[in-house]
Design an enzyme around this catalytic site. Structure first.
Site, PDB file in Angstrom:
ATOM      1  N   HIS A  19      56.201  30.838 100.379  1.00 35.51           N
ATOM      2  CA  HIS A  19      54.908  31.452 100.071  1.00 35.51           C
ATOM      3  C   HIS A  19      54.389  30.940  98.728  1.00 35.51           C
ATOM      4  O   HIS A  19      53.207  30.608  98.602  1.00 35.51           O
ATOM      5  CB  HIS A  19      55.048  32.972 100.033  1.00 35.51           C
ATOM      6  CG  HIS A  19      55.437  33.578 101.345  1.00 35.51           C
ATOM      7  ND1 HIS A  19      54.604  34.448 102.040  1.00 35.51           N
ATOM      8  CD2 HIS A  19      56.555  33.459 102.097  1.00 35.51           C
ATOM      9  CE1 HIS A  19      55.205  34.822 103.153  1.00 35.51           C
ATOM     10  NE2 HIS A  19      56.393  34.245 103.211  1.00 35.51           N
ATOM     11  N   ASP A 124      48.420  36.731  99.093  1.00 34.61           N
ATOM     12  CA  ASP A 124      49.326  36.683 100.237  1.00 34.61           C
ATOM     13  C   ASP A 124      49.265  38.023 100.958  1.00 34.61           C
ATOM     14  O   ASP A 124      49.160  39.082 100.329  1.00 34.61           O
ATOM     15  CB  ASP A 124      50.748  36.400  99.754  1.00 34.61           C
ATOM     16  CG  ASP A 124      51.708  36.008 100.870  1.00 34.61           C
ATOM     17  OD1 ASP A 124      51.963  36.858 101.754  1.00 34.61           O
ATOM     18  OD2 ASP A 124      52.221  34.883 100.858  1.00 34.61           O
ATOM     19  N   ASP A 385      59.111  33.772 111.122  1.00 34.73           N
ATOM     20  CA  ASP A 385      58.137  33.149 112.012  1.00 34.73           C
ATOM     21  C   ASP A 385      58.643  31.845 112.610  1.00 34.73           C
ATOM     22  O   ASP A 385      57.963  31.225 113.429  1.00 34.73           O
ATOM     23  CB  ASP A 385      56.832  32.893 111.246  1.00 34.73           C
ATOM     24  CG  ASP A 385      57.039  31.985 110.039  1.00 34.73           C
ATOM     25  OD1 ASP A 385      58.151  31.970 109.475  1.00 34.73           O
ATOM     26  OD2 ASP A 385      56.082  31.299 109.630  1.00 34.73           O
TER      27      ASP A 385
END
Length: 469
Positions: A19, A124, A385
C-alpha cells in the site's frame, strides 16, 4: 497564482508495504503537475516507503513533503512460518497503532486549509477512519484509493450487494472466482468492517492503480456498484510505477553483480521468483523450491527473505531463511542462478530483456509491475486479494499460468511441481502464447502513459477535476 488559490494534495497511505509503495508512486505522478503533495504517515513507515521505492528518488521531488507523525508503540513479533493461515497477522498491532493518526491528520488539514483554496485528500480505503473528520474543514474533499485491481474490487462489492445483473460473460467468470476462505484473519476482517463503516458517504470518487487498457470492463461495472456512495466517478491512473527507468540501476556490489550476470543471459531466458514482503515460507517449502528451480533446467533469480516485521528497522533481522547446504555457492558458480537476500530491485529485473518469466504471489504491486514490463506470471497466491488477482492474470488477461492453484494451497509443496511450473512458463507452447500476450499487453500499457494515451488522459482529467475553479 496567489497561494490562497492553490490546490494541495494530502496522501494518506496504509502502512503495509504494498500500500505504501503505490501511494508514494502516485505522489510522484501528482507532484509532476506542480502540485504540492503532503505524504502523511508514521515515521518508520515513511522511512520504509522512501527507502524501498524503485527507480526514482523521493528526495528529488521538492514539492513532496513528508509528515512523520508519532504513533503508540506496538509489539514487533516475527512472522510465524508454520502458521496455518498465510495472512501476516503479526502485522496487526501496527495496523491498530496507525489508527492514532486521526487527530494529527485533522490538525494538518486544518492548518493547510488556511493557506490553500482546496485540500484534496487521497486516502487508502483502510485509512477511512483517519480521514473522516475532513467534513469539519469546508475546503477539503476526499477521494478513496483502492489498492487492488478493479476486477478484485468489483467482485468484493458484487458479492456484498448482488444487485447488478451480470451479462453472460461475467456470469461465467463468477464461477471461477475463488472464495475468500483462507484469505484474511478474523482480526483483519474486523478492521475491514470498521473502515467500511467509516467510509460510507465520505468519498467524492475512487482512484485505481490500474488501466483501462485491460480493466475497462470492470471499471465500468464498478460504477454500477455505487462504491463511492452516490457518485459513480472513478479514475484508472495506473500504472503508478515508472515505466522507464528514471535513474540508473541500483548501486551496490550485489546489484552490480546481479545486472552483470543478467546482461550475459539470453533474452527471455531467466525466471524471476519472489513472494513479496508478507510471505514466510517453511523450511520444507524452501528446500522444495530450491530443488525445483535447479531441476527445471532454467536460469533463475530467487529472492529469499523473511516476511517483514511490523517495524523493519527495529531489532535484528529475524530468522534467516536457510537454503540447502552449499546451494547458493553451487548455483552461482555454475551460472545457473542468483540468490538475493536483501531488498530486490524488482522493476529493473522485470524490465531487463533477459527476464522471461515471474513466479509471483500476485500482490497487486507485483502484478502491475509484471504487466507493465510485459512479463508473464506463474501465479502462486498466498492470501488477501492475491487469489483473485491470479484469476485476473490467468483467466481474463491470459498472461499467466498456475504455479500453485489456490484450491491446492494446503497441499505440500513438491520440487516436481515447481520445476513443472517453470518449464511450462519458460519452454512450453502454452508458455510461448502467454509470453506473447504479456509482451503485447506490456507495450499497450507503456504506451498508455504517453501524451494522448488512455492513462495520461485519465490522470489529466483527475488533475483538472481537483484544480477546477
Amino acid at each position: 497564482m496567489d497561494q490562497n488559490q492553490e490546490t494541495c494534495v494530502v496522501m494518506v497511505p496504509f502502512i503495509a508495504q504494498g500500500h505504501l509503495n503505490q501511494l508514494i508512486h502516485l505522489s510522484r505522478l501528482i507532484a509532476a503537475y506542480n502540485l504540492p503533495v503532503h505524504f502523511v504517515c508514521a515515521a518508520s513507515n515513511t522511512r520504509q516507503a522512501k527507502l524501498r521505492v524503485h527507480c526514482w528518488d523521493p528526495l528529488s521531488a521538492s514539492n513532496i513533503q513528508f509528515h512523520e507523525f508519532p504513533i503508540p508503540s506496538f509489539s514487533n513479533d516475527p512472522p510465524e512460518p508454520n502458521a496455518t493461515l498465510r495472512f501476516p497477522n503479526h502485522l496487526m498491532p501496527s495496523f491498530t497503532a496507525i489508527m492514532h493518526l486521526r487527530e494529527p491528520f485533522l490538525k494538518l488539514i486544518s492548518d493547510l486549509s488556511t493557506k490553500m483554496k482546496r485540500i484534496v485528500i487521497v486516502h487508502d480505503y483502510l485509512m477511512s477512519s483517519i480521514v473522516q473528520d475532513y467534513v469539519s474543514v469546508p475546503n477539503a474533499e476526499v477521494y478513496m484509493f483502492q489498492s487492488c485491481s478493479a476486477f478484485t474490487a468489483f467482485w468484493y462489492h458484487w458479492e456484498e450487494t448482488q444487485t447488478l445483473k451480470l451479462d453472460h460473460e461475467t456470469e461465467l467468470m463468477r464461477t471461477k472466482i475463488p472464495t475468500l476462505e483462507g484469505c484474511f484473519s478474523n482480526e483483519f476482517i474486523e478492521l475491514l468492517n470498521s473502515e467500511d463503516s467509516c467510509f460510507k458517504n465520505i468519498s467524492s470518487g475512487t482512484l485505481y492503480d490500474t488501466s483501462k487498457v485491460f480493466e475497462a470492463k470492470y471499471l465500468e461495472l464498478l460504477k454500477h456498484e455505487e462504491v463511492t456512495s452516490g457518485t459513480t466517478k472513478n479514475w484508472a491512473i495506473g500504472p503508478f510505477n515508472p515505466v522507464t527507468m528514471i535513474h540508473h540501476k541500483s548501486s551496490g556490489n550485489e546489484y552490480v553483480k546481479l545486472f552483470d550476470w543478467l546482461d550475459k543471459q539470453e533474452p527471455n531466458s531467466v525466471i524471476y521468483v519472489s513472494f513479496g514482503t508478507t510471505v514466510t515460507l517453511t523450511d520444507e517449502e524452501v528446500r522444495e523450491i530450491a530443488a525445483g528451480l535447479e531441476e527445471s533446467g532454467h536460469k533463475f533469480i530467487w529472492v529469499v527473505r523473511e516476511a517483514d516485521k511490523a517495524d523493519i528497522f527495529y531489532g535484528d533481522g529475524g530468522r534467516r531463511v536457510e537454503l540447502p547446504e552449499g546451494y547458493e555457492e553451487r548455483v552461482e558458480s555454475s551460472g545457473v542462478g542468483v540468490v538475493l537476500r536483501g531488498w530486490a530491485p524488482q522493476l529493473e529485473i522485470l524490465k531487463h530483456p533477459s527476464t522471461g518469466g515471474f513466479v509471483s504471489h500476485c500482490g497487486w504491486n507485483s502484478c502491475m509491475e509484471g504487466i507493465t514490463m510485459g512479463v508473464p506470471i506463474a501465479t502462486w497466491p498466498m492470501h488477501s486479494d492475491q487469489p483473485r488477482n491470479a484469476t485476473l492474470i490467468k483467466e481474463v488477461l491470459g498472461t499467466g499460468i498456475d504455479a500453485r492453484e489456490w484450491g491446492r494451497r494446503d497441499e505440500k509443496v513438491a520440487a516436481a511441481m515447481v520445476a513443472e511450473a517453470v518449464r511450462r512458463l519458460m519452454a512450453s507452447e502454452e508458455g510461448c502464447l502467454v509470453r506473447k500476450k504479456a509482451a503485447e499487453l506490456g507495450v499497450a500499457v507503456r504506451q498508455s502513459v504517453e501524451e494522448g494515451g488512455v492513462m495520461r488522459k485519465e490522470l489529466d482529467e483527475f488533475i483538472d477535476h481537483i484544480t477546477r475553479q
